[in-house]
Enzyme design. Structure first.
Site, PDB file in Angstrom:
ATOM      1  CE  LYS A 172      -1.399   3.507   1.769  1.00  0.00           C
ATOM      2  NZ  LYS A 172      -1.148   4.561   1.535  1.00  0.00           N
ATOM      3  CB  SER A 174       2.465   7.531   0.040  1.00  0.00           C
ATOM      4  OG  SER A 174       2.027   8.989  -0.223  1.00  0.00           O
ATOM      5  CD  GLU A 247      13.490   0.024  10.010  1.00  0.00           C
ATOM      6  OE1 GLU A 247      13.681   1.813  10.277  1.00  0.00           O
ATOM      7  OE2 GLU A 247      13.851  -0.866  10.042  1.00  0.00           O
ATOM      8  CB  CYS A 281      13.612   9.054   7.706  1.00  0.00           C
ATOM      9  SG  CYS A 281      14.649   7.388   7.338  1.00  0.00           S
ATOM     10  CD  GLU A 382      10.272  13.166  10.691  1.00  0.00           C
ATOM     11  OE1 GLU A 382       8.619  12.697  10.908  1.00  0.00           O
ATOM     12  OE2 GLU A 382      11.446  12.413  10.343  1.00  0.00           O
TER      13      GLU A 382
HETATM   14  P1  NAD Z   1       2.815   8.685   7.241  1.00  0.00           P
HETATM   15  O1  NAD Z   1       2.869   8.278   8.463  1.00  0.00           O
HETATM   16  O2  NAD Z   1       2.231   9.734   6.766  1.00  0.00           O
HETATM   17  O3  NAD Z   1       1.732   8.045   6.101  1.00  0.00           O
HETATM   18  C1  NAD Z   1       2.671   6.526   6.208  1.00  0.00           C
HETATM   19  C2  NAD Z   1       1.812   5.775   4.790  1.00  0.00           C
HETATM   20  O4  NAD Z   1       0.850   4.906   5.792  1.00  0.00           O
HETATM   21  C3  NAD Z   1       1.527   6.062   4.165  1.00  0.00           C
HETATM   22  O5  NAD Z   1       1.230   5.058   2.757  1.00  0.00           O
HETATM   23  C4  NAD Z   1      -0.254   6.841   4.510  1.00  0.00           C
HETATM   24  O6  NAD Z   1      -0.848   6.421   3.602  1.00  0.00           O
HETATM   25  C5  NAD Z   1      -0.167   5.219   5.364  1.00  0.00           C
HETATM   26  N1  NAD Z   1      -1.125   5.314   6.120  1.00  0.00           N
HETATM   27  C6  NAD Z   1      -1.605   6.410   7.546  1.00  0.00           C
HETATM   28  N2  NAD Z   1      -2.229   5.834   7.748  1.00  0.00           N
HETATM   29  C7  NAD Z   1      -3.072   4.482   8.362  1.00  0.00           C
HETATM   30  C8  NAD Z   1      -3.353   3.980   8.771  1.00  0.00           C
HETATM   31  N3  NAD Z   1      -4.969   4.222   9.603  1.00  0.00           N
HETATM   32  N4  NAD Z   1      -3.708   2.788   8.166  1.00  0.00           N
HETATM   33  C9  NAD Z   1      -3.151   2.310   7.589  1.00  0.00           C
HETATM   34  N5  NAD Z   1      -1.777   2.393   6.587  1.00  0.00           N
HETATM   35  C10 NAD Z   1      -2.303   4.397   6.805  1.00  0.00           C
HETATM   36  O7  NAD Z   1       3.884   9.743   6.588  1.00  0.00           O
HETATM   37  P2  NAD Z   1       3.980   9.714   5.423  1.00  0.00           P
HETATM   38  O8  NAD Z   1       3.600  10.822   5.458  1.00  0.00           O
HETATM   39  O9  NAD Z   1       3.990   9.192   3.924  1.00  0.00           O
HETATM   40  O10 NAD Z   1       5.871  10.010   5.474  1.00  0.00           O
HETATM   41  C11 NAD Z   1       7.001  10.384   6.327  1.00  0.00           C
HETATM   42  C12 NAD Z   1       7.069   9.776   7.737  1.00  0.00           C
HETATM   43  O11 NAD Z   1       7.609   8.885   7.431  1.00  0.00           O
HETATM   44  C13 NAD Z   1       8.434  10.237   7.996  1.00  0.00           C
HETATM   45  O12 NAD Z   1       7.995  10.816   9.725  1.00  0.00           O
HETATM   46  C14 NAD Z   1      10.014  10.027   8.229  1.00  0.00           C
HETATM   47  O13 NAD Z   1      10.612  10.387   8.905  1.00  0.00           O
HETATM   48  C15 NAD Z   1       9.459   8.513   7.778  1.00  0.00           C
HETATM   49  N6  NAD Z   1      10.382   8.228   7.198  1.00  0.00           N
HETATM   50  C16 NAD Z   1      10.955   6.744   8.324  1.00  0.00           C
HETATM   51  C17 NAD Z   1      12.294   5.868   7.190  1.00  0.00           C
HETATM   52  C18 NAD Z   1      12.562   4.954   8.114  1.00  0.00           C
HETATM   53  O14 NAD Z   1      12.946   4.261   7.808  1.00  0.00           O
HETATM   54  N7  NAD Z   1      12.318   5.042   9.869  1.00  0.00           N
HETATM   55  C19 NAD Z   1      11.773   6.388   6.024  1.00  0.00           C
HETATM   56  C20 NAD Z   1      11.174   7.085   4.614  1.00  0.00           C
HETATM   57  C21 NAD Z   1      10.172   8.389   5.436  1.00  0.00           C
END
Ligand code: NAD
Length: 479
Positions: A172, A174, A247, A281, A382
């Site tokens: 799934k 983004s 992550e 991240c 963040e």
């Molecule tokens: P997000 O948490 O908003 O979304 C991530 C994914 O989760 C998307 O596909 C979104 O549609 C899905 N999602 C959201 N709500 C959900 C739910 N209730 N159930 C299931 N899926 C759901 O994050 P974002 O804005 O897309 O990405 C940015 C974030 O990702 C930042 O905090 C960044 O630090 C983090 N990130 C972490 C790493 C790592 O390896 N630690 C790597 C890249 C990004």
């Protein structure tokens, strides 16, 4: 035309609402994609479970799975340019960064092919009249949920080891970046992966994502995204009693001692925060500088940041493209306003560039803020954008206390020629990855993940394969 997606063993258009992705460099619509309804999500989960249980896949020997992963890697290499463009037109990262990430996706599949060929299992010394050994078996169907900042690398990092471990995967992606995942599925299909083993369900997290994770066919969740979402996903996994790897976000400290090679350190700091417009991240967003070197470091960084070329992501000389969306730029601008109100000094950037069409493109200047303490909200939350906060420190103890004073624990960088000191600090910092006299070097062979609220579990490396398997002990009587 609404794009279709692979689910239930074929490509379907989906009867749910249309998802539109937008090019953040131009504001134009990149793609219109069908999304699945709840019943289509359920059908995809059931079909994936059937595919995972097929003897032809379940009994495939690891070296045969390796051959499949090599074919996927070959296709990814052939498709590198297409994949890079698909990511660029959805998240706005520079074409050179997207190309590097496409190459890294192929390398990830090759790495897990090699792991399949070489991995060993344990046979503990016998404690009785039996032999005892360990099998590692797939969970069945893995739900992989990814963010928008680096879909090419994140999705390969989940799909390759999950398949290598013998599972089916439902991705799934983004809602901002669907195309790279769809192309990855096409590549898998061309490489001969049997139908149903790699599905992609486009759509929003709160509906498609949540429906997916609640389906009983899902045996394991692999999530990369924000900490707040990660917490919700952990709650779902706890209720369903299924394993989850998370992550999550970061607010990583980058540290310069006053004996450091300031040229090298400043170059590392610039890449560490501004590459990919800070939408990483592991972005080193809190820079701690030993007080004696503080002003010299800020002056060097400000001079260097003005030389970064901000432009359209496909231009050859572009260092930094736009942010991933207009909404995200507003969020970043909100944080910079907050820093100003809190008494921060904007040493560089802090506004949109004059030379680009910022009405259509989500451009923003890389920004350096001084004069705030680690207590300020911009130093605690963040931002996930091109904003660096510079904070002075007096001595090692003061530094370690401030650097660890955060809910996050993803990464850290240390610049000093004094190896013993760098080692002491590396040990004391609460983070999953620490770089000494370098930053953001990442290897698929090294485990990666977060301490504290930056995550649970480790991706990559050998542990990255075991993440997608459950262990079974078998005893055979010898007398
Ligand atoms: P997000 O948490 O908003 O979304 C991530 C994914 O989760 C998307 O596909 C979104 O549609 C899905 N999602 C959201 N709500 C959900 C739910 N209730 N159930 C299931 N899926 C759901 O994050 P974002 O804005 O897309 O990405 C940015 C974030 O990702 C930042 O905090 C960044 O630090 C983090 N990130 C972490 C790493 C790592 O390896 N630690 C790597 C890249 C990004």
């Amino acid at each position: 035309m609404r794009l279709s997606f692979p689910a239930s063993g074929g490509w379907i258009t989906g009867s749910g609402p249309t998802l539109k992705t937008v090019n953040p460099a131009t504001g134009t619509i990149t793609a219109e994609i069908g999304t699945p309804t709840a019943s289509e999500v359920a059908a995809a989960c059931e079909a994936a479970l059937q595919a995972a249980r097929q003897p032809a896949w379940r009994r495939l020997k690891p070296h045969q799975r390796a051959a499949m992963l090599h074919r996927i890697a070959d296709e990814l290499t052939r498709e590198g340019e297409t994949l890079a463009h698909l990511q660029m037109v959805e998240n706005g990262k520079s074409l050179k960064e997207c190309r590097a990430q496409a190459a890294s996706a192929a390398a990830t599949f090759r790495y897990y092919a090699a792991v399949c060929e070489t991995l060993e299992a344990a046979m503990p010394p016998s404690r009785g009249e039996y032999v005892n050994f360990t099998l590692h078996q797939p969970y069945g169907v893995v739900a992989a949920i990814t963010p928008w900042n680096s879909p090419l690398t994140m999705e390969a990092q989940k799909v390759a080891p999950a398949l290598a471990a013998g599972n089916a995967v439902i991705l799934k992606p983004s809602e901002l970046t669907t195309l790279p995942g769809l192309e990855l599925a096409r590549v898998c299909e061309r490489a001969g992966l049997p139908p149903g083993l790699m599905s992609v369900l486009p759509g929003h997290g709160r509906d498609v994502g949540a429906t997916l994770l609640n389906h009983p066919a899902i045996g394991m969740i692999s999530f990369t995204g924000g900490t707040a979402t990660g917490r919700m996903i952990a709650e779902t996994a706890a209720r369903r009693l299924i394993p989850t790897a998370l992550e999550l976000g970061g607010k990583s400290p980058h540290i310069i001692f006053d004996d450091a090679d300031l040229d090298a350190a400043c170059a590392g700091v610039l890449d560490g925060i501004f590459e990919g417009m800070g939408q990483s991240c592991v972005a080193g967003s809190r820079l701690f500088v030993q007080r004696g070197a503080h002003d010299a470091v800020v002056a060097r960084l400000c001079e260097a940041v003005r030389k970064l070329r901000i432009g359209t992501p496909d231009a050859v000389d572009t260092d930094l493209g736009p942010l991933a969306s207009m909404a995200h730029r507003e969020r970043v601008e909100g944080y910079v306003a907050l820093a100003r109100n809190d008494g921060g000094r904007i040493a560089a950037g802090g506004k949109r560039p004059d030379h680009l069409d910022c009405e259509r493109g989500a451009y923003y200047l890389p920004t350096i803020i001084t004069g705030l303490s680690n207590e300020a909200r911009v130093c605690r939350e963040e931002i996930f954008g091109p904003v660096l906060c510079v904070i002075p420190f007096d001595n090692e103890a003061d530094l370690v206390r401030q650097a660890n004073d955060t809910v996050y624990g993803l990464a850290c960088g240390i610049w000093s020629p004094d190896f013993k000191r760098a080692w002491r600090v590396a040990e004391a910092i609460e983070a999953g990855t620490v770089w000494i006299n370098t930053y953001k070097q990442l290897s698929i062979a090294a485990p990666f993940g977060g301490f504290k609220e930056s995550g649970l579990g480790r991706e990559k490396g050998l542990t990255g394969l075991r993440l997608y398997q459950q262990t079974k002990s078998i005893y055979i009587a010898t007398a």
